[in-house]
Scaffold this motif. Structure first.
Motif, PDB file in Angstrom:
ATOM      1  N   THR A 274       6.070   0.747 -20.594  1.00 51.80           N
ATOM      2  CA  THR A 274       6.806  -0.516 -20.488  1.00 51.80           C
ATOM      3  C   THR A 274       7.538  -0.629 -19.154  1.00 51.80           C
ATOM      4  O   THR A 274       7.408  -1.625 -18.432  1.00 51.80           O
ATOM      5  N   TRP A 275       8.306   0.396 -18.806  1.00 52.56           N
ATOM      6  CA  TRP A 275       9.119   0.312 -17.588  1.00 52.56           C
ATOM      7  C   TRP A 275       8.267   0.337 -16.319  1.00 52.56           C
ATOM      8  O   TRP A 275       8.509  -0.434 -15.389  1.00 52.56           O
ATOM      9  N   TYR A 276       7.258   1.203 -16.281  1.00 55.71           N
ATOM     10  CA  TYR A 276       6.405   1.247 -15.098  1.00 55.71           C
ATOM     11  C   TYR A 276       5.563  -0.027 -14.982  1.00 55.71           C
ATOM     12  O   TYR A 276       5.286  -0.503 -13.875  1.00 55.71           O
ATOM     13  N   GLY A 277       5.127  -0.580 -16.114  1.00 55.72           N
ATOM     14  CA  GLY A 277       4.388  -1.834 -16.086  1.00 55.72           C
ATOM     15  C   GLY A 277       5.239  -2.970 -15.567  1.00 55.72           C
ATOM     16  O   GLY A 277       4.789  -3.796 -14.754  1.00 55.72           O
ATOM     17  N   LEU A 278       6.494  -3.027 -16.011  1.00 59.40           N
ATOM     18  CA  LEU A 278       7.412  -4.056 -15.528  1.00 59.40           C
ATOM     19  C   LEU A 278       7.717  -3.868 -14.048  1.00 59.40           C
ATOM     20  O   LEU A 278       7.852  -4.838 -13.291  1.00 59.40           O
ATOM     21  N   CYS A 279       7.815  -2.614 -13.625  1.00 58.11           N
ATOM     22  CA  CYS A 279       8.041  -2.323 -12.208  1.00 58.11           C
ATOM     23  C   CYS A 279       6.887  -2.842 -11.360  1.00 58.11           C
ATOM     24  O   CYS A 279       7.088  -3.456 -10.318  1.00 58.11           O
ATOM     25  N   ALA A 280       5.646  -2.596 -11.809  1.00 61.42           N
ATOM     26  CA  ALA A 280       4.480  -3.055 -11.056  1.00 61.42           C
ATOM     27  C   ALA A 280       4.435  -4.574 -10.988  1.00 61.42           C
ATOM     28  O   ALA A 280       4.143  -5.157  -9.927  1.00 61.42           O
ATOM     29  N   ALA A 281       4.729  -5.247 -12.107  1.00 55.60           N
ATOM     30  CA  ALA A 281       4.681  -6.711 -12.140  1.00 55.60           C
ATOM     31  C   ALA A 281       5.733  -7.333 -11.224  1.00 55.60           C
ATOM     32  O   ALA A 281       5.436  -8.238 -10.439  1.00 55.60           O
ATOM     33  N   THR A 282       6.968  -6.847 -11.322  1.00 60.30           N
ATOM     34  CA  THR A 282       8.028  -7.424 -10.499  1.00 60.30           C
ATOM     35  C   THR A 282       7.874  -7.051  -9.018  1.00 60.30           C
ATOM     36  O   THR A 282       8.260  -7.809  -8.140  1.00 60.30           O
ATOM     37  N   SER A 283       7.276  -5.901  -8.750  1.00 60.27           N
ATOM     38  CA  SER A 283       7.008  -5.529  -7.357  1.00 60.27           C
ATOM     39  C   SER A 283       5.999  -6.493  -6.730  1.00 60.27           C
ATOM     40  O   SER A 283       6.161  -6.930  -5.579  1.00 60.27           O
ATOM     41  N   TYR A 284       4.956  -6.832  -7.482  1.00 58.27           N
ATOM     42  CA  TYR A 284       3.967  -7.778  -6.961  1.00 58.27           C
ATOM     43  C   TYR A 284       4.593  -9.154  -6.760  1.00 58.27           C
ATOM     44  O   TYR A 284       4.320  -9.834  -5.755  1.00 58.27           O
ATOM     45  N   MET A 285       5.424  -9.585  -7.698  1.00 54.44           N
ATOM     46  CA  MET A 285       6.093 -10.886  -7.549  1.00 54.44           C
ATOM     47  C   MET A 285       6.958 -10.910  -6.302  1.00 54.44           C
ATOM     48  O   MET A 285       6.987 -11.902  -5.556  1.00 54.44           O
ATOM     49  N   TRP A 286       7.662  -9.832  -6.052  1.00 52.14           N
ATOM     50  CA  TRP A 286       8.523  -9.763  -4.863  1.00 52.14           C
ATOM     51  C   TRP A 286       7.683  -9.774  -3.588  1.00 52.14           C
ATOM     52  O   TRP A 286       8.015 -10.438  -2.614  1.00 52.14           O
ATOM     53  N   ALA A 288       4.627 -11.075  -3.240  1.00 56.10           N
ATOM     54  CA  ALA A 288       4.041 -12.397  -3.065  1.00 56.10           C
ATOM     55  C   ALA A 288       5.072 -13.403  -2.571  1.00 56.10           C
ATOM     56  O   ALA A 288       4.746 -14.328  -1.820  1.00 56.10           O
ATOM     57  N   LYS A 289       6.321 -13.256  -2.948  1.00 56.54           N
ATOM     58  CA  LYS A 289       7.367 -14.217  -2.597  1.00 56.54           C
ATOM     59  C   LYS A 289       7.893 -14.011  -1.178  1.00 56.54           C
ATOM     60  O   LYS A 289       8.110 -14.984  -0.442  1.00 56.54           O
ATOM     61  N   LYS A 293       3.820 -14.140   2.558  1.00 55.69           N
ATOM     62  CA  LYS A 293       3.866 -15.337   3.414  1.00 55.69           C
ATOM     63  C   LYS A 293       4.154 -14.961   4.882  1.00 55.69           C
ATOM     64  O   LYS A 293       3.760 -15.690   5.796  1.00 55.69           O
ATOM     65  N   ILE A 294       4.826 -13.823   5.096  1.00 54.59           N
ATOM     66  CA  ILE A 294       5.077 -13.364   6.468  1.00 54.59           C
ATOM     67  C   ILE A 294       3.792 -12.840   7.085  1.00 54.59           C
ATOM     68  O   ILE A 294       3.489 -13.089   8.257  1.00 54.59           O
ATOM     69  N   VAL A 295       3.007 -12.117   6.279  1.00 61.79           N
ATOM     70  CA  VAL A 295       1.737 -11.587   6.767  1.00 61.79           C
ATOM     71  C   VAL A 295       0.804 -12.704   7.159  1.00 61.79           C
ATOM     72  O   VAL A 295       0.077 -12.625   8.168  1.00 61.79           O
ATOM     73  N   LYS A 296       0.825 -13.798   6.382  1.00 59.81           N
ATOM     74  CA  LYS A 296      -0.030 -14.944   6.707  1.00 59.81           C
ATOM     75  C   LYS A 296       0.430 -15.581   8.022  1.00 59.81           C
ATOM     76  O   LYS A 296      -0.352 -16.084   8.789  1.00 59.81           O
TER      77      LYS A 296
END
Length: 296
Positions: A274-286, A288-289, A293-296
């Motif tokens: 649960t915790w590692y899955g949530l970490c991966a999801a929120t890391s990707y959201m951060w 992407a946000k 957009k800086i890399v682009k």
């Protein structure tokens, strides 16, 4: 986990709202003495841009705390699981070790819970105690279902019988094992009432505190719901020394020994996922946000 997801969504909405407010810049003008006008649009835009960058930077690092925190919680659960597995293995070693003679020193007994011991003596069936309701312990089944909530559906009682130790000169309490509810009364299991001197092998158990929602022991009705050694000893005239007899003590028609639960709830793997899955999801959201957009 739902509260952390809500925090991510709420922070993202708040960030978008602040960005829109900062971009709404009013351009002010003043009249110079010569009748010309000087606009401050460019000055206001640069100030707004700096403010927007500051607000975005603040929330960027604030939202980064979510994946960092969940990663830390996942790592903590990994260590907790290692500790729990070691504790379970230690308990199993204790209950399968070679039995030692029952010691009399109370201080020594406090450090020997789950240790296998042996003693010779005779049962006093006239002063039995009944701990109920109880379900039978199946060690193999409980090992397979460790960490889950399950019930066999069968209920009965554990029979606690005073045991006069002939080699030690004291009377102790022995949990002879489980009987179904229709066999709780001694006259329904006469063949299982062991007579004469026998050797008992079992594991030492210490007193037990009453858990929430567990009824109080009813001494008058001889209905016991948890292991209160002082009260049990006072009711039977025995010493506050308690042994769970092992399965080898089982006699035909009598209680089924080996009613010691040595498995512990171990749900740490679920928490790790649960915790590692949530970490991966929120890391990707951060990422992407704020990074993509800086890399682009």
């Amino acid at each position: 986990m739902s509260s952390l997801k809500w925090a991510v969504a709420h922070s993202s909405r708040l960030l978008r709202g602040l960005q829109l407010k900062v971009r709404h810049v009013s351009i002010r003008s003043i009249e110079r003495p010569q009748g010309k006008f000087l606009t401050f649009g460019r000055l206001s835009s640069s100030t707004a841009a700096r403010g927007e960058e500051g607000e975005e930077s603040l929330f960027k690092w604030f939202l980064l705390l979510i994946p960092v925190t969940t990663f830390g919680l996942g790592t903590w659960q990994v260590k907790r699981r290692q500790w729990k597995m070691q504790l379970i293995n230690d308990l199993r070693r204790l209950v399968t070790a070679e039995p030692i003679p029952l010691p009399l020193d109370p201080n020594e007994l406090k450090g020997l819970e789950y240790r296998r011991v042996k003693a010779r003596g005779q049962f006093d069936h006239a002063r039995e105690l009944y701990v109920l309701p109880r379900s039978p312990v199946d060690p193999e089944k409980e090992a397979r279902e460790a960490g889950t909530l399950s019930s066999s559906g069968e209920t009965g009682a554990n029979v606690i019988t005073p045991f006069r130790c002939t080699d030690l000169g004291i009377t102790i309490l022995v949990n002879r094992g489980y009987v179904p509810k229709q066999k709780v009364r001694p006259e329904t299991r006469v063949k299982g009432q062991v007579e004469g001197e026998v050797e008992v092998v079992g594991v030492i158990r210490l007193t037990e505190n009453r858990k929430p929602f567990v009824p109080n022991n009813d001494v008058e009705k001889n209905h016991w719901h948890y292991r209160d050694l002082e009260a049990m000893a006072a009711a039977t005239g025995a010493e506050p020394i308690f042994i769970d007899a092992d399965f080898g003590s089982t006699t035909p028609g009598g209680p089924i020994g080996g009613q010691t639960r040595v498995t512990l709830r171990n749900e740490h793997m679920q928490y790790i996922v649960t915790w590692y899955g949530l970490c991966a999801a929120t890391s990707y959201m951060w990422y992407a946000k704020f990074i993509k957009k800086i890399v682009k």
